[in-house]
Scaffold this motif. Structure first.
Motif: not given
Length: 325
Positions: A24-34, A292-300
């Motif tokens: 979910a974080i990868q989908l939101n952050y892309g290449e900046n996930s790290w 951050i919020i989007c990553s949480i919602l997408l994870s769920l």
């Protein structure tokens, strides 16, 4: 028949949730996930620890003959990987209106389920190691050591992108832990001084690694990445094992939920990736200003949807070939 060890289902349940969160974080952050600290922590240990657990249960594979082993693992691991990869490929083709598909896109689809390919190959290698004669054992050891020296010159797909070399030792450690668990606990767990020294040394290794090489493990030399995966997995295993005992005692409902999640972890892994690729290929808009919020919602969303799909599939053959169980 031995009773099922629920502590490992708890571990798998916790780990598969981390896998979903990481994607979910990868989908939101892309290449900046790290740049995301949660992503950094998750990716230090979650897949190596899954491989370690598979190594722990490897002994059952030795009870089969080679043909039975190949058929069993092909049906349980590779067929679901192939079917779900074809579904992802279909999604890609539809999203591109059946044209302008690059070789690189096709390659990325083929290695989508690298973990299952890795587990299949490692199971065969270790089966050959334990069933084979001395010469076979020497060949496997020499081949592995050689692969570390020639890591940048070996076939990319199988050994690098599917992480056969990176995961080889951690699976071996899982096998050793299963076989000598009581002795290992007596030396490293029951004795307080030894336990403290072991944990201290592991923490030093993890700290020094990040001081010299940074937090993006993709930039680590292969031998450092292997060592880092092992040390981080050991720490994670200790913490999660203690967490399992605490949850069992104080939060039985959470404990039960994670155990049930662990039992369907393979299905969650397969399905949530398909959903994630659907979001990627159709460029479904997320909320870039609230990552951050989007990553949480997408994870769920990924987790709940995957579980619902799994529970609504009643046909045993469909479950076996689509979900691996």
């Amino acid at each position: 028949m031995k009773n099922r060890d629920n502590s490992f289902d708890f571990l798998k349940g916790f780990l598969i949730i981390l896998v979903v969160v990481g994607h979910a974080i990868q989908l939101n952050y892309g290449e900046n996930s790290w740049s995301n600290p949660v992503f950094n922590i998750i990716y230090t240990f979650h897949m190596p620890l899954f491989i370690f657990i598979s190594g722990y249960f490897f002994q059952s594979s030795l009870k089969r003959n080679f043909k039975e082993l190949i058929l069993n693992k092909f049906e349980r691991l590779l067929i679901p990987a192939i079917i779900n990869s074809l579904i992802i490929l279909l999604i890609l083709l539809i999203s591109n209106k059946f044209h302008d598909i690059t070789i690189w896109q096709l390659y990325n689809v083929s290695k989508t389920y690298w973990y299952l390919i890795c587990l299949f190959v490692l199971t065969i290698i270790y089966y050959a190691f334990f069933k084979g004669n001395t010469i076979t054992k020497i060949i496997i050891i020499v081949a592995y050591i050689s692969s570390l020296f020639f890591y940048n010159r070996i076939p990319v797909f199988l050994f690098v992108d599917c992480q056969i070399i990176r995961m080889f030792l951690i699976m071996g450690l899982g096998i050793i832990y299963s076989k000598y668990k009581n002795n290992i606990h007596h030396i490293f767990v029951d004795k307080i001084l030894t336990k403290v020294i072991t944990v201290f040394c592991i923490v030093i290794v993890i700290t020094v690694t990040r001081y010299y090489y940074g937090t993006n493990m993709l930039n680590y030399p292969i031998y450092i990445r292997i060592l880092d995966g092992i040390t981080c997995s050991i720490i994670a295993y200790i913490i999660l094992h203690k967490t399992s005992n605490i949850c069992q005692k104080y939060t039985p409902k959470l404990d039960k939920h994670l155990i049930e999640t662990g039992k369907i972890s393979l299905g969650i892994y397969l399905i949530h990736v398909v959903i994630g690729r659907f979001i990627t290929y159709f460029k479904i808009p997320l909320i870039p200003e609230h990552k951050i919020i989007c990553s949480i919602l997408l994870s769920l969303l990924l987790y709940i949807t995957s579980v619902k799909i799994i529970k609504n599939i009643k046909n045993k053959k469909v479950k076996r070939y689509l979900l691996g169980g």
